[in-house]
Scaffold this motif. Structure first.
Motif, PDB file in Angstrom:
ATOM      1  N   ARG A  32       0.836  -1.207   0.000  1.00  0.00           N
ATOM      2  CA  ARG A  32       0.000   0.000   0.000  1.00  0.00           C
ATOM      3  C   ARG A  32       0.866   1.251   0.000  1.00  0.00           C
ATOM      4  O   ARG A  32       0.591   2.222  -0.717  1.00  0.00           O
ATOM      5  CB  ARG A  32      -0.910  -0.018   1.233  1.00  0.00           C
ATOM      6  CG  ARG A  32      -1.946   1.094   1.250  1.00  0.00           C
ATOM      7  CD  ARG A  32      -3.030   0.869   0.216  1.00  0.00           C
ATOM      8  NE  ARG A  32      -4.092   1.849   0.328  1.00  0.00           N
ATOM      9  CZ  ARG A  32      -5.226   1.817  -0.355  1.00  0.00           C
ATOM     10  NH1 ARG A  32      -5.439   0.831  -1.220  1.00  0.00           N
ATOM     11  NH2 ARG A  32      -6.149   2.746  -0.207  1.00  0.00           N
ATOM     12  N   GLU A  33       1.921   1.240   0.799  1.00  0.00           N
ATOM     13  CA  GLU A  33       2.819   2.391   0.873  1.00  0.00           C
ATOM     14  C   GLU A  33       3.493   2.628  -0.470  1.00  0.00           C
ATOM     15  O   GLU A  33       3.635   3.758  -0.919  1.00  0.00           O
ATOM     16  CB  GLU A  33       3.864   2.164   1.968  1.00  0.00           C
ATOM     17  CG  GLU A  33       4.717   3.371   2.280  1.00  0.00           C
ATOM     18  CD  GLU A  33       5.605   3.167   3.491  1.00  0.00           C
ATOM     19  OE1 GLU A  33       6.460   4.034   3.740  1.00  0.00           O
ATOM     20  OE2 GLU A  33       5.453   2.141   4.179  1.00  0.00           O
ATOM     21  N   ALA A  34       3.915   1.544  -1.126  1.00  0.00           N
ATOM     22  CA  ALA A  34       4.589   1.668  -2.412  1.00  0.00           C
ATOM     23  C   ALA A  34       3.662   2.186  -3.496  1.00  0.00           C
ATOM     24  O   ALA A  34       4.103   2.815  -4.459  1.00  0.00           O
ATOM     25  CB  ALA A  34       5.162   0.314  -2.836  1.00  0.00           C
ATOM     26  N   ARG A  37      -0.854   5.383  -2.404  1.00  0.00           N
ATOM     27  CA  ARG A  37      -2.208   5.673  -1.942  1.00  0.00           C
ATOM     28  C   ARG A  37      -2.241   5.787  -0.420  1.00  0.00           C
ATOM     29  O   ARG A  37      -1.297   5.414   0.268  1.00  0.00           O
ATOM     30  CB  ARG A  37      -3.166   4.580  -2.414  1.00  0.00           C
ATOM     31  CG  ARG A  37      -3.363   4.564  -3.928  1.00  0.00           C
ATOM     32  CD  ARG A  37      -4.211   3.374  -4.353  1.00  0.00           C
ATOM     33  NE  ARG A  37      -3.477   2.123  -4.202  1.00  0.00           N
ATOM     34  CZ  ARG A  37      -4.006   0.922  -4.388  1.00  0.00           C
ATOM     35  NH1 ARG A  37      -5.282   0.810  -4.709  1.00  0.00           N
ATOM     36  NH2 ARG A  37      -3.274  -0.153  -4.254  1.00  0.00           N
ATOM     37  N   THR A  38      -3.363   6.299   0.109  1.00  0.00           N
ATOM     38  CA  THR A  38      -3.528   6.447   1.551  1.00  0.00           C
ATOM     39  C   THR A  38      -3.379   5.091   2.230  1.00  0.00           C
ATOM     40  O   THR A  38      -3.923   4.081   1.761  1.00  0.00           O
ATOM     41  CB  THR A  38      -4.916   7.034   1.872  1.00  0.00           C
ATOM     42  OG1 THR A  38      -5.048   8.293   1.219  1.00  0.00           O
ATOM     43  CG2 THR A  38      -5.081   7.222   3.377  1.00  0.00           C
ATOM     44  N   GLY A  39      -2.657   5.073   3.348  1.00  0.00           N
ATOM     45  CA  GLY A  39      -2.398   3.817   4.042  1.00  0.00           C
ATOM     46  C   GLY A  39      -3.632   3.215   4.678  1.00  0.00           C
ATOM     47  O   GLY A  39      -4.662   3.866   4.839  1.00  0.00           O
ATOM     48  N   PHE A  40      -3.526   1.946   5.053  1.00  0.00           N
ATOM     49  CA  PHE A  40      -4.613   1.245   5.717  1.00  0.00           C
ATOM     50  C   PHE A  40      -4.611   1.559   7.213  1.00  0.00           C
ATOM     51  O   PHE A  40      -3.551   1.630   7.832  1.00  0.00           O
ATOM     52  CB  PHE A  40      -4.460  -0.273   5.566  1.00  0.00           C
ATOM     53  CG  PHE A  40      -4.695  -0.780   4.176  1.00  0.00           C
ATOM     54  CD1 PHE A  40      -5.858  -0.488   3.490  1.00  0.00           C
ATOM     55  CD2 PHE A  40      -3.743  -1.578   3.551  1.00  0.00           C
ATOM     56  CE1 PHE A  40      -6.076  -0.973   2.215  1.00  0.00           C
ATOM     57  CE2 PHE A  40      -3.957  -2.069   2.274  1.00  0.00           C
ATOM     58  CZ  PHE A  40      -5.123  -1.764   1.600  1.00  0.00           C
ATOM     59  N   ASN A  41      -5.799   1.709   7.795  1.00  0.00           N
ATOM     60  CA  ASN A  41      -5.894   1.639   9.251  1.00  0.00           C
ATOM     61  C   ASN A  41      -6.106   0.169   9.612  1.00  0.00           C
ATOM     62  O   ASN A  41      -6.162  -0.697   8.733  1.00  0.00           O
ATOM     63  CB  ASN A  41      -7.010   2.535   9.787  1.00  0.00           C
ATOM     64  CG  ASN A  41      -8.376   2.183   9.211  1.00  0.00           C
ATOM     65  OD1 ASN A  41      -8.617   1.052   8.782  1.00  0.00           O
ATOM     66  ND2 ASN A  41      -9.274   3.154   9.182  1.00  0.00           N
TER      67      ASN A  41
END
Length: 269
Positions: A32-34, A37-41
């Motif tokens: 997700r970081e790569a 986009r907005t990260g996961f909670n």
């Protein structure tokens, strides 16, 4: 992580299952970081991985306590320093040898100098050095992950890939909306950019990751000629464009000097 991770002190199938889930959660956060986009909670991470939210919450807290994940102020997650320290331990000689080389490039040319490796579609920054007056926002932190298709280092790491191999690598990824105004929007565009830069002896990524920012990069090869890492410089396009030849020489020299360290690390692994 196998000794200090969430399953430390446990044995048997349950411990192995917990470790696999923890690794899957870290890799999902990393992906997700790569992507930019907005990260996961925690709740969204649980849904993405497919585990109960209570179990995801416990495992996430354990991973945060041990430094493999970090919780931002907005409660989204990013990969922590412990994970990158473990990853960097696979390249001790490369890291040790790269520091003075990158530092010299950074100081002499007033740029950010970087050493990166590839993990699938992700580019992981192993070391970053910068001149004292270099823009803070471009310095980068060790462990930073970025997509391979919109960075100079990423394209250098793919320089030997055929068009078919690049297409297969990016098959499940959406390229549109990630990176700067000149980022590749398809595997074909990425292949064409690499075909162009292969002839000039240096990858030139102008505005591919961020508007107005240039990253020049060259691959670091092992004794067999295989690309294992990339060295790059990053700075304002207006400052670097006229110095491409000088920067190509500096990066090529550094890449040649780093090649023996890659073989030493592989031998000692």
């Amino acid at each position: 992580m196998t000794t200090n991770g969430p399953s430390s002190g446990q044995t048997g199938p349950g411990a192995a299952s917990s470790l696999r889930m923890a690794l899957r959660m870290v890799n999902t956060v990393l992906d997700r970081e790569a992507s930019g986009r907005t990260g996961f909670n925690v709740s969204r991470l649980a849904d993405e991985v497919g585990v109960e939210r209570s179990k995801a919450s416990r495992t996430t807290q354990d991973l945060c306590d041990k430094g493999f994940l970090e919780r931002r102020d907005d409660s989204t997650l990013r990969v922590g320093n412990a994970f990158f320290t473990a990853a960097a331990s696979l390249h001790p000689g490369l890291l040790r040898r790269s520091r003075p080389l990158l530092r010299r490039i950074a100081v002499e040319h007033g740029v950010g100098a970087r050493l990166s490796v590839r993990d699938g579609v992700q580019v992981r920054l192993l070391r970053a050095e910068s001149a004292a007056a270099f823009a803070q926002e471009w310095q980068g932190r060790a462990g930073l992950v970025t997509p391979c298709w919109c960075t100079g280092a990423g394209r250098a790491l793919l320089l030997d890939h055929t068009a078919e191999e690049i297409s297969a690598l990016l098959d499940d990824y959406e390229l549109i909306g990630v990176g700067g105004p000149n980022a590749a929007h398809s595997a074909a565009e990425l292949s064409a950019a690499n075909d162009r830069d292969r002839l000039r002896g240096i990858v030139a990524a102008h505005g591919e990751f961020e508007h107005g920012v240039t990253e020049y990069a060259v691959p670091v090869r092992d004794a067999g000629g295989h690309i294992r890492a990339a060295v790059s410089v990053v700075g304002r396009q207006q400052d670097l464009l006229s110095r491409e030849g000088t920067l190509r020489t500096a990066l090529t020299t550094a890449a040649t000097a780093l090649a023996p360290s890659i073989d030493d690390d592989a031998t000692n692994r």
